[in-house]
Design an enzyme around this catalytic site. Structure first.
Site, mmCIF file in Angstrom:
data_model
loop_
_atom_site.group_PDB
_atom_site.id
_atom_site.type_symbol
_atom_site.label_atom_id
_atom_site.label_comp_id
_atom_site.label_asym_id
_atom_site.label_seq_id
_atom_site.Cartn_x
_atom_site.Cartn_y
_atom_site.Cartn_z
ATOM 1 C CB ILE A 1 -42.240 -30.618 -31.394
ATOM 2 C CG1 ILE A 1 -42.302 -30.655 -29.854
ATOM 3 C CG2 ILE A 1 -41.187 -31.581 -31.886
ATOM 4 C CD1 ILE A 1 -42.681 -32.041 -29.297
ATOM 5 C CG ASN B 1 -39.990 -18.214 -22.213
ATOM 6 O OD1 ASN B 1 -40.697 -17.373 -21.654
ATOM 7 N ND2 ASN B 1 -39.781 -18.232 -23.516
ATOM 8 C CD GLU C 1 -44.608 -35.997 -22.259
ATOM 9 O OE1 GLU C 1 -44.518 -36.308 -23.446
ATOM 10 O OE2 GLU C 1 -44.182 -36.726 -21.342
#
Lengths: 316, 734
Positions: free
Chosen positions: B470, B620, B694
């Site tokens: 996303i 990453n 989040e």
């Protein structure tokens, strides 16, 4: 969007004549507001007359020592013009405080004056709105109205005029030049250009059907320190909660117009006599008779404090 | 593969590819405009265009719909309404029907789709539908509905409505220092760039959907259930998504009505929700009212922690779980939390980035700042003092890893926290300047996730899973995982995502995607390694996969050799045992913010932000940093400007476009830093990773609020903190 036809006019007078005689016709210039409104069917023209390419995109000196700004001069070009930056810095600063670079590249001087309100209820065709649909009522009164007008409003409409540029034009005593459908020209002082809503908020200016703005002229420069302070919730790309366009002279005199508070750039010349006494006195006089809502009452204090900051900045 | 004991050393620990700053492998596709988003697929032949008509009222019913003018309008192929759509079911994940009528449940609920040859024709015709409504009285005001709120349903992601430990009431009453304050957060919109969009095409009884969706398997199921067809008949593809933030976890009206429109018109149909629909037609993060009570000893130990939260939703909906973090974040022997849910007739609430913790931390972390001030303690020191290494409601249950104190202390040092002065005392020209801090906390969730890996004769490994990207960087971390496992450079790995014909993944939500989906690829790669070893005659336990070769002892064979006789394919899923019950798995951080507040106008401008995160292994650092700075930006929006303004008479969000619903622009975010603490959590998966997407939003709003307090001395407890809430406390002007 309703289907529409399109043509390019050959001259300003021809454009005025076509729109004057064609039911449902509108001019289109930058289209930054009109096209959005057409997509939402808030504006439903059946014919568009393109007034780009008519040579109205020049800025020239006037014989009176001022500037004549063609109606189609883009906001970006006007803000960047050397004469404007030097002698009418307020105008330049107000322009770059508005919209985004991309919009300013398209938006025109006349179109900026004619842009419609950003009242959210005006934009929602399910809601009553006397400006969009006369007689339907005003949903903003009693609704969400934190950003709307505190003065000059009416029981039919509390929308504000969203332009930054127009606030500067008002402080600079600009004059709007037009050509009418019959080919005659006239000049309308900016103070008379934006009309108050009263019980006809759908009427926003004195232009007759087909009447085309050809230029906006500025009188001789008045000197002074030019300050445009636009107050908003985020740092850029937002309409003003309150804006102050001020020209302040060394002797403490000056002029000021406010944005974000009224259906038109709000200037009360008589109140400017109070300028040497400070922001509180000026604001009290400028905003006398204000009718804020519970949500936007803060604009009265904010207008005064923003002016005070401008005066302090001018004094260095 | 079952993950039920803490991970030992495995090939991921080599960290040749994993953990390296890696630009996203799909970046060139995106920057050149060649990544096909939902509305841009050209596979569907000769598509027609659908335009959805939304309800003009919030609650009531349709009493008449006149379709005659619309049907006769140029180009119109079909109009579908509830009356002619046939029987429709309702999905598991949406509260209101996706095609409304005759009952209307919320504003802009879809009531019709017009299908026409062009988009413009469909839109113009939709405006010709004449609808008569009977308006019912609705409930639109959370504050007014609060006292009638009841216990929300439990289960799913909700957790129990109430929790407690010790004697909260007694301990709070006896505490020498008390705080009892109420905070509010407004409704929030995801406001992602890409609107919900779908192309639907039928081939007989089989339905193809190209859509923008975070959770392919959930959404295939809901699509089938809504249409009343077997789920095997639905193929959903969503390879690229222009932002979701929870708004695309589920199918929405675009998908259902595109399918219905395509069936009615016997054509492929494209539908994108117009921008205003994103605010009232799709879900949002619900507003909350939160009461927090804290009791402390004079030396700064919390002895009582109470957090109650009220939110509202449509009948049958769920709560905003804003109390979740308060069960876990700080020590304290006596505690209680309670969630209550009121019935509101506003558009439905649902997940938005860090549901629960995002608004919960906005309140809790102001309360902690307020308590520190009452105690005369530095807010960093106060938090450190009340650290816990166990679940405070179940003290026998330890955290798997918890470096909150290290985050706070590292951040304080890097940010120059020692320069923070007393409230209202720092001036820089026209600006009042202040610093604020807040903890960041978000639970880690692991979800079952499957993948298929293929090795071909060129030595290329292709990963296939219905996992979605996303914008988070999923393509890249899955490629890194396969490359690490198979001993390949990144450019020998191809990743294919977002197709329901691929194995079912965890999907993108709840910051579970990165750890879960990479663990699924790990499991599949373990199987592929075994197949390769067997093919090449190696003992799989001894075989080393490195540099494109398989080695054991003195023997070394190119990996591609294994596929010489035909592609090797392996598929597996990672499933989880009870480690998450034995250990509390959470992610931690600390947010530091400096703001300036204009002494005249009270305009608030962030000057700099720092987040220090401890969130397991960072797969990453480039995409993780991108996730965190994006979340910090979203948190800044929630602190300073984001609010869906409710018209409490008509029951809708009035500011339903991106001019009215302001989110931060570049000028609002001048400087951001992110630091990741070294961490690897062997209880979460063989990847030893956790979520981070989040975590970055949790606590940001409170750090901003606390900085504003430090700048001005004013405490605002109602978000967003806009200048009108500060003006009365600004200094007198000369």
């Amino acid at each position: 969007m309703k289907a529409f036809s399109y043509q390019r006019a050959g001259s300003p007078a021809e454009a005025a004549a076509i729109v004057g005689r064609t039911q449902g016709a509108r001019f289109i210039a930058g289209g930054t507001n009109l096209l959005d409104l057409m997509k939402l069917q808030i504006e439903t023209p059946t014919h568009l007359v393109d007034v780009n390419h008519l040579g109205l995109d020049r800025i020239e000196a006037t014989t009176e020592g001022g500037l004549r700004i063609g109606a189609l001069v883009r906001n970006t070009d006007l803000a960047a013009d050397g004469r404007v930056r030097k002698d009418y810095a307020l105008l330049s600063r107000a322009l770059v405080a508005g919209a985004s670079g991309q919009l300013r590249n398209k938006a025109t001087t006349a179109g900026n004056l004619l842009q419609r309100t950003r009242c959210p209820y005006f934009y929602d065709t399910n809601q009553p709105c006397n400006k969009r649909s006369p007689g339907s009522g005003c949903a903003a009164i009693g609704g969400v109205n934190r950003g709307l007008g505190v003065i000059g409003t009416s029981e039919a409409c509390i929308a504000t005029h969203p332009s930054d540029m127009a606030v500067a034009m008002r402080a600079l005593d600009a004059v709007v030049e037009t050509v009418r459908a019959d080919g005659t020209a006239r000049a309308i002082p900016i103070a008379e250009f934006h009309t108050l809503p009263g019980d006809t908020p759908n009427v926003e200016n004195p232009l007759a059907p087909g009447e085309l703005i050809t230029a906006v002229t500025l009188p001789r420069p008045v000197g002074g320190t030019h300050i445009y302070h636009k107050v908003r919730d985020r740092a850029s790309y937002a309409f003003a909660l309150v804006s102050v366009g001020a020209i302040l002279q060394k002797d403490g005199t000056g002029r000021v117009a406010f944005g974000g508070v009224a259906p038109r750039p709000w200037r009360v010349e008589a109140a400017e006599a109070e300028m040497p006494r400070g922001a509180r006195a000026v604001a009290a006089a400028v905003l006398a008779g204000a009718t804020p809502t519970e949500q936007n009452r803060f604009k009265l204090v904010l207008a005064e404090r923003t002016l005070a900051a401008a005066i302090a900045e001018a004094r260095g | 593969m079952k993950f039920d004991t803490p991970a030992g050393t495995n090939p991921i620990d080599q960290l040749k590819v994993i953990g390296k700053p890696t630009p996203r492998i799909d970046g060139p596709l995106k920057t050149t405009g060649s990544a096909p988003y939902a509305y841009e697929h050209h596979d569907a032949p000769d598509p027609a265009y659908g335009f959805i008509l939304g309800s003009a009222i919030a609650k009531g019913r349709l009493t008449g719909m006149d379709l005659r003018d619309a049907s006769a309008a140029p180009g119109v192929l079909a109009i579908v309404t509830a009356e002619n759509a046939g029987k429709l079911g309702k999905g598991n994940f949406n509260t209101a029907k996706l095609l409304g009528g005759p009952e209307i449940e919320h504003y802009h609920q879809a009531v019709a789709i017009v299908v026409a040859e062009t988009f413009e024709q469909a839109r113009a015709a939709a405006a010709l539908i004449r609808v008569d409504y009977a308006r019912d009285k609705g409930r639109y005001d959370l504050a007014a509905a609060k006292d009638g709120a009841g216990k929300p349903p439990e289960g799913g992601f909700n957790g129990p409505a109430d929790s407690g430990h010790g004697d909260f009431a007694g301990a709070f009453a006896a505490a020498p220092v008390q705080l009892d304050a109420t905070y509010t957060t407004p409704d929030h919109a995801h406001a992602m760039m890409e609107p919900h969009a779908t192309i639907a095409a039928w081939d007989g009884d089989r339905l193809d959907l190209w859509t923008a969706n975070q959770m392919i398997a959930w959404s295939v199921g809901d699509m089938a259930k809504t249409l009343g067809i077997p789920r095997e008949k639905v193929r959903m593809r969503s390879p690229f998504i222009g932002g979701g933030f929870g708004g695309k976890l589920f199918i929405r009206a675009d998908a259902v009505l595109a399918a219905l429109g395509a069936r009615a018109a016997n054509r492929a149909v494209k539908v994108a929700l117009p921008r205003p629909f994103m605010f009232n037609n799709t879900p949002h993060r619900p507003a909350t009212i939160q009461r927090i009570r804290l009791g402390a000893t004079r030396d700064g130990k919390l002895v009582a922690i109470g957090h109650e939260s009220w939110s509202g939703d449509l009948p049958g909906g769920g709560p905003e779980t804003a109390t979740g973090q308060t069960k876990l974040l700080y020590a304290g022997a006596n505690r209680m939390t309670a969630m209550r849910l009121a019935v509101l007739d506003l558009p439905e609430g649902n997940a938005m980035r860090a549901p629960g913790e995002a608004p919960g931390m906005m309140a809790l972390e102001i309360a902690i700042d307020e308590m520190a001030e009452k105690l005369g303690l530095d807010p960093v020191a106060f938090r450190v003092l009340n650290d816990t290494q166990v679940d405070p409601e179940n003290p026998g249950r330890p955290y798997s890893q918890r470096q909150l104190n290290q985050c706070l202390q590292t951040g304080a040092e890097k940010f120059g926290w020692a320069r923070r002065a007393k409230p209202g005392s720092v001036r820089d020209g026209r600006w009042l300047v202040g610093m604020g801090v807040a903890a960041a906390f978000r639970n880690n969730i692991n979800m079952k996730s499957a993948a298929r890996v293929r090795l071909d004769a060129r030595g290329i490994v292709t990963v296939e899973t219905d996992m979605t990207d996303i914008g988070t960087g999923t393509y890249t971390i899955l490629a890194q995982t396969a490359a690490e496992m198979m001993g390949l450079p990144l450019d020998k790995v191809v990743v294919r995502l977002g197709d329901s014909s691929f194995p079912v993944s965890a999907g993108s939500g709840g910051q579970w995607g990165a750890n879960s989906a990479t663990a699924g690829v790990y499991a599949a790669c373990v199987k592929l390694r075994e197949a390769v070893a067997q093919k090449l005659g190696f003992n799989s336990a001894d075989a080393v996969f490195a540099g494109g070769k398989v080695k054991s002892g003195k023997r070394s064979v190119p990996l591609a050799e294994a596929a010489k006789g035909g592609e090797l394919v392996a598929e597996d899923a990672m499933e989880y045992g009870d480690l998450a019950r034995k250990y509390q798995q959470s992610t931690f951080g600390a947010h530091f913010v400096e703001v300036g507040v204009d002494a005249a106008t009270a305009e608030i401008r962030i000057r700099r932000m720092l987040a220090v995160c401890a969130a397991g292994r960072i797969l990453n650092p480039v995409s993780a940093r991108s996730q965190v700075i994006g979340a910090m930006t979203m948190g800044a929006g929630a602190a300073l400007m984001e609010e869906l303004a409710v018209d409490k008479r008509f029951g809708f969000f009035v500011n339903h476009d991106l001019a009215g619903y302001e989110v931060p622009v570049h000028a609002d975010i001048p400087h951001q830093d992110v630091i990741f603490l070294a961490e690897a959590d062997p209880t979460t998966s063989p990847m030893k990773a956790k979520g981070v997407g989040e975590l970055g939003i949790c606590g940001v709003g409170a750090a901003v609020a606390n900085a504003i307090h430090n700048a001005t001395g004013m405490r605002v407890r109602d978000y967003p903190i806009t200048l009108d809430k500060l003006l009365a406390g600004m200094p007198e002007l000369a």
